[in-house]
Motif scaffolding. Structure first.
Motif: not given
Length: 80
Positions: A18-23, A66-75
């Motif tokens: 996870g991170g950020y990029a210039q566009t 960025v973290i993985e949630t218990r149900d396999g999603g991401y926050l």
């Protein structure tokens, strides 16, 4: 990705970067005008890109974690 701010090892052995990029800013008066967007990239153990997601708004977007949630999603958390 310009700045890596988060690295997560997922339960299935893959990794989430996870991170950020210039566009470039579409329709900007300045040719070199750029803003930052959130970027999340899921990679395999071998380093192969499995998927890539970008989240953006009209301003500076700085992804901090960025973290993985218990149900396999991401926050994704940061500044918009």
């Amino acid at each position: 990705m310009d700045i890596l701010t988060s690295l997560v090892e997922n339960n299935d052995g893959t990794f989430l970067l996870g991170g950020y990029a210039q566009t470039g800013v579409a329709g900007s008066i300045k040719k070199d005008s750029k803003i930052n967007d959130y970027v999340a990239i899921k990679i395999s153990v071998e380093g192969e890109e499995l998927w890539k997601k970008t989240v953006c708004s009209n301003g500076e977007d700085l992804l901090k974690k960025v973290i993985e949630t218990r149900d396999g999603g991401y926050l994704m958390g940061g500044y918009l």
